[in-house]
Design a protein around this motif. Structure first.
Motif, short mmCIF file in Angstrom:
data_model
loop_
_atom_site.label_atom_id
_atom_site.label_comp_id
_atom_site.label_asym_id
_atom_site.label_seq_id
_atom_site.Cartn_x
_atom_site.Cartn_y
_atom_site.Cartn_z
N GLU A 79 -14.73 54.74 16.41
CA GLU A 79 -15.24 56.29 16.17
C GLU A 79 -14.24 57.29 15.68
O GLU A 79 -14.23 58.42 15.11
N SER A 256 -23.86 58.71 21.80
CA SER A 256 -23.22 57.72 21.16
C SER A 256 -24.10 57.39 19.91
O SER A 256 -25.16 57.14 20.04
N TYR A 257 -23.17 57.13 18.91
CA TYR A 257 -23.76 56.84 17.60
C TYR A 257 -24.32 55.40 17.78
O TYR A 257 -25.25 55.05 17.06
N LYS A 258 -23.83 54.73 18.55
CA LYS A 258 -24.38 53.15 18.86
C LYS A 258 -25.71 53.43 19.40
O LYS A 258 -26.65 52.27 19.39
N THR A 259 -26.11 54.42 20.27
CA THR A 259 -27.45 54.37 20.94
C THR A 259 -28.08 55.60 20.32
O THR A 259 -28.64 56.56 21.04
N ARG A 260 -28.03 55.97 18.97
CA ARG A 260 -28.40 57.35 18.45
C ARG A 260 -29.83 57.63 18.98
O ARG A 260 -29.92 59.01 19.63
N GLY B 7 -24.96 55.66 12.16
CA GLY B 7 -25.37 56.21 13.41
C GLY B 7 -24.66 57.55 13.72
O GLY B 7 -24.95 58.54 14.31
#
Lengths: 342, 688
Positions: A79, A256-260, B7
């Motif tokens: 990130e 988090s972008y992983k759990t957008r 994302g």
């Protein structure tokens, strides 16, 4: 409070070398030799070497301060590569402050730069007391409150700052700050019957201003009836800041972008709990969708602003903004809320 | 990088970032920052162009460059540094001028968006025209000190870069420079002229000797006699070989065309040169007694009267912040004269030295001479540091403003790529907050294109007020079409007859160049068709002849017919309170606080000698700026004074632009009372 000005008060009695004069020429022409001498002796702590930390670090090092301590106990993640340009690709999973050292030093070999990797919560007042200005990125409200309190005791100037995606803020905890500002006036120089002709006159004036503690922001009621008009005028930035800080408290991390998708829902839940006003509709999915990781241009803006504030504080020239700055990525407006001042 | 990680950005934006092709023009203060932001945001296809090389004074802000890169190409080094931030990006670097014919409309058409980070108005105008032609959105940016600005230019939708008039430079009449200086800048300009007379490209209107044709020096009754006497006396003075110049325009005027030869013949003897410039010439001026009736007369200095100086030149010469004494100035004059003359004599053929603020002897020479002359005229002396700012047009530049401005530029690029045009209004960075507590200030509305713009209007035309009896075809091309109207390689035909005045084909119209406009039948009322093939830009020029007075500019471009009004109405000093009113007004609608416009305080901002003001150029790179936001399109009540649209310029004259700060509450009762403070664009008064 306005008082007599001594522009050379407490200016370090050092002379810049020829090399320094040449390197800093374009900025000395803006803020003057005295300011450059003040920068020359300043010691700065930058804690939190995320993208924002890297931007602040770059600008402060370029300005020609004496010493910069890079502090972080976190490791480089993927990130970081969306805005942290001081860490090379191959430094993934190594300490972020350590990994930033080499490129930070390349920016200006005249500045003393070192890294510290010990957790922030272990750092006591002696540590913070070594610096003129302390800048902390990405910390919890609890930790920010603790460091602000230490800085107030030690007379160290304190900045808290953050960027989520493209949204950002800083809080300035400067206690009592004295600075000089030019006041510019027009003077009528023509004779009564002639066409009016004016001359500008600028005069340095010294001010002394109080900057409230970080607790004033924590205690600030964004739902207060008296505040709603201002909220409507400035937009929902301050509410968004509350939501994001609350998210950090509840989930012990940032969205988090992983759990957008899940995190977008979580943000909406916090939003609806925190406010009932129509502002909630301004904080729609489009706005919430730009809060992941740290996006380079926004980080450059907030990092530029924070570094400029630090420079104002060190040089004691121009008024540092008091005291909560919000960058609204939707409009690109950057504005200042005055919190905790009557 | 951001776009390559799923994302982080919303899907649509992510795709646009990955697939877009971006051009960055300029790899200076803003350009370095823009390039970093682009690669980190995940842009994969970038080209960057800059003709400049890296200088030590760049390194305080152009962070992609380090000490070991000094002297190397900015574009190439910027590319390499940026690639280390994101090795997945593809960057093509061009170490080249963007105005080069290599970068035509088809080149620009390749890009989805162009980000310009230039430092001079000529290149900005050119990029503006190329982007309009290619119909590629342009994000234009500039900084000066604490101030920055970003504006979007999109054909048909927004104003183009040339829709609004840029403020004019301040120019000094030759008489002021040569006879009656009253400010430090007059002496600095004179000293630069002196450098050029001795060692540089010597221009006729850069003469440094007394101007006996000064109208003010002529006494109505005895002027002729006095002048004659003075001329005769001058002509007999043996040392300086004066020559009367046969010039029908300059009857009676002595022009010392041979200063350079004379100095060479004297073997650059410092005593002789000093006595001539600072004693004999001043005595000559004193004889023009009318000049000194209402002014303090100058005091000539003789070399022999100078007090000996303590210390070595090499020591005090380095003290750039201290004001040198006259003795020190004289020693520095003598020393630099030696260095410069030997450098000059070593040149081959007709080569000349080029004055450069970063060349130590050249800068020392100008500082010393300017101060000696200031001393003679009882004008405040300046430090070398201050003189360098004024003589070298230095715009202060800092890392933070560049970082902020470049960040705003790339934020706007996101909006442009998503075609969110409503979220593309201009943004300004300021030192202090405005009435709404903003210091990053977006415009509250979109100013529409100027229908009379001489660049982006459908059938652009200008009126050229010109003395057709004194301007040659070459002047028309070099001074008017290229320097003032920023064409690159224009063709010009006469509308009615179709005859070709100027051709971009080499050699085709060479024989016309020396002819006056009037000799080519380009007289009042004639319409010229100009066509710049490279810029794909056509312009009609309507000739409006006038007989220029001695100190008049020989031509003036009027971009808009409605602007043809007596110039007396526009007096610079008077404009200040007007500007002020407008600024206040803007504060209310959220735009600007007046006192930290580009014109900030004198203390923090040296007066740049410059060529225009909206864009102040410099050989540095960041650059430039702007008058306070939306100078001409802000929703203010009608003002009786319209800003000039014409750009006035005197052929190769020294120009200086002094920006004044505007912060004051002085009442100006010529202004209508403001009745409404409002954000809505419905109030827009289009000043055309």
């Amino acid at each position: 409070m306005v008082m007599e000005v001594d522009l050379t008060e407490n200016v370090p009695s050092i002379e810049l070398t020829e090399a320094e004069s040449e390197l800093y020429d374009r900025q000395i022409r803006l803020w003057g030799l005295e300011s450059q001498k003040r920068l020359r002796t300043a010691k700065i702590l930058i804690s939190g070497l995320n993208g924002l930390g890297a931007e602040i670090t770059k600008n402060i090092i370029l300005s020609g301060v004496s010493l910069v301590k890079l502090h972080d106990d976190k490791l480089v993640t993927e990130e970081d590569f969306s805005s942290q340009f001081l860490v090379p690709r191959e430094s993934l999973t190594t300490n972020r402050a350590q990994a930033s050292l080499e490129r930070a030093r390349d920016l200006n070999p005249m500045v003393d730069i070192s890294a510290d990797t010990e957790p922030l919560k272990n750092k006591t007042s002696e540590f913070f007391g070594q610096f003129d200005v302390v800048v902390v990125n990405g910390q919890s409200n609890e930790e920010l409150l603790r460091i602000d309190t230490i800085c107030r005791e030690k007379g160290v100037k304190f900045y808290a700052s953050d960027v989520w995606g493209t949204f950002g803020f800083f809080f300035a905890g400067l206690q009592t700050h004295r600075y000089v500002e030019d006041e510019i006036k027009y003077k009528l120089i023509s004779k009564p019957k002639e066409k009016p002709k004016y001359e500008t006159v600028s005069k340095p004036v010294q001010h002394e201003v109080e900057y409230p503690a970080y607790s004033s922001w924590l205690n600030f009621n964004i739902n207060a009836a008296g505040y709603q008009r201002k909220l409507k005028r400035n937009g929902p930035g301050i509410v968004l800041l509350r939501i994001l800080q609350k998210f950090r408290i509840i989930h012990k991390r940032d969205p988090s972008y992983k759990t957008r998708e899940q995190d977008l829902t979580k943000l909406q839940v916090i939003r609806d709990e925190l406010i009932s006003s129509p502002t909630a509709t301004d904080l729609n999915e489009q706005v919430l969708g730009m809060l992941f990781a740290q996006i380079s241009p926004a980080v450059a803006i907030v990092g530029g602003v924070v570094a400029q504030e630090v420079i104002k504080v060190i040089t004691k020239v121009e008024a540092p903004h008091r005291n909560l700055f919000i960058f609204d990525p939707n409009t690109c407006a950057g504005y200042v809320e005055t919190i905790g001042v009557n | 990088m951001a776009a390559s990680i799923d994302g982080i950005l919303p899907k649509t934006l992510q795709e646009l970032v990955k697939s877009s092709k971006v051009l960055v023009v300029g790899a200076g203060g803003i350009g370095c920052e823009v390039l970093k932001n682009l690669v980190l945001s995940g842009f994969l296809d970038i080209e960057i162009i800059d003709l400049d090389t890296i200088d030590l004074s760049n390194l305080n802000r152009q962070f992609l460059f380090h000490r070991e890169h000094v002297g190397k190409s900015k574009a190439n080094v910027a590319r390499e540094s940026a690639l280390s931030f994101n090795p997945d990006s593809k960057i093509i670097a061009h170490h080249d001028s963007v105005t080069s014919a290599k970068y035509g409309v088809n080149f620009f058409k390749k890009f989805n968006v162009v980000l310009s980070a230039l430092d001079n108005r000529a290149a900005r105008n050119h990029v503006n025209r190329m982007c309009l032609n290619a119909d590629v959105p342009l994000i234009e940016s500039g900084t000066s000190g604490y101030n920055g600005q970003v504006e979007i230019i999109k054909r048909g939708l927004t104003q183009c870069y040339e829709c609004t008039p840029k403020e004019k430079q301040r120019s000094f009449p030759g008489c002021t420079i040569r006879n009656t200086p009253s400010e430090p800048i007059h002496c600095i300009v004179w000293a630069k002229h002196l450098f050029n007379q001795l060692f540089g490209e010597s221009l006729e209107d850069e003469d440094i000797s007394p101007d006996s044709a000064d109208p003010e020096a002529q006494d109505k009754n005895e002027g002729d006699a006095n002048e004659k006497e003075a001329n005769e006396k001058e002509a007999t003075e043996g040392e300086a070989k004066e020559q009367k110049k046969e010039d029908k325009q300059d009857d009676g005027n002595i022009v010392r065309i041979n200063t350079r030869q004379w100095a060479k013949d004297c073997e650059y003897d410092p005593t002789k040169l000093f006595n001539k410039f600072f004693n004999e010439d001043i005595n000559y001026l004193l004889r023009m007694s009318n000049l000194w009736e209402s002014r303090k007369a100058p005091t000539p200095i003789e070399w022999s009267s100078l007090q000996p100086v303590e210390g070595e030149v090499s020591e005090y010469g380095k003290q750039h912040h201290r004001i040198w004494s006259i003795g020190e100035c004289s020693q520095i004059f003598a020393n630099t004269l030696k260095d410069l003359s030997s450098a000059f004599l070593n040149l081959e053929g007709d080569d000349t030295l080029v004055w450069d603020k970063d060349d130590q002897p050249a800068m020392d020479f100008v500082s010393a001479c300017a101060n000696i002359r200031s001393h003679i005229f009882d004008i405040e002396k300046k430090s070398r540091f201050e003189i360098k700012s004024m003589a070298g047009n230095i715009i202060p530049a800092i890392a933070t403003t560049n970082a902020i401005t470049a960040g705003l530029s790339v934020m706007r690029a996101f909006n442009v790529l998503q075609s969110k045009w409503k979220q593309c209004n201009s943004v300004y960075a300021r030192l202090r907050t405005n009435g709404r507590n903003q210091f990053l200030v977006p415009d509250t509305f979109f100013p529409p294109p100027n229908p009379n713009c001489y660049v982006c209007a459908s059938d652009p035309a200008i009126i050229l007020k010109v003395d057709t009896k004194r301007i040659t075809i070459k002047d028309l091309r070099d001074e008017i079409l290229i320097k003032t109207l920023n064409m690159v390689d224009p063709d010009v035909t006469v509308d009615r007859t179709g005859s070709i005045l100027l051709s971009s084909e080499e050699g085709e119209t060479t024989e016309n160049e020396g002819k006056l406009l009037s000799e080519m039948n380009v007289v009042d009322g004639v319409i010229l068709e100009c066509d710049d093939f490279h810029q794909n830009y056509k312009l009609r020029i309507i000739i409006n002849h006038f007989d220029a007075d001695r100190e008049d500019n020989l031509f003036e471009v009027v971009a808009d017919k409605s602007q043809l009004q007596p110039k007396d109405e526009i007096k610079e000093a008077e404009d200040k309170p007007v500007e002020e009113k407008r600024s206040r007004k803007r504060s209310a609608n959220g735009n600007d606080s007046p006192d930290d416009g580009p014109s900030t305080s004198k203390r923090s901002r040296p007066d740049p000698e410059e060529d225009d003001c909206m864009v102040i150029e410099d050989d540095d790179d960041d650059v430039v700026i702007t008058s306070p936001p939306d100078n001409d399109s802000d929703p203010s009540p009608p003002s009786p004074k319209k800003p000039e649209t014409g750009c006035k310029r005197k052929a190769s004259t020294d120009i200086t632009e002094i920006l004044d700060s505007s912060d004051e509450d002085d009442d100006d009762n010529t202004q209508p009372k403001k009745t409404k403070l409002d954000d809505t664009p419905s109030d827009v008064i289009n000043i055309d």
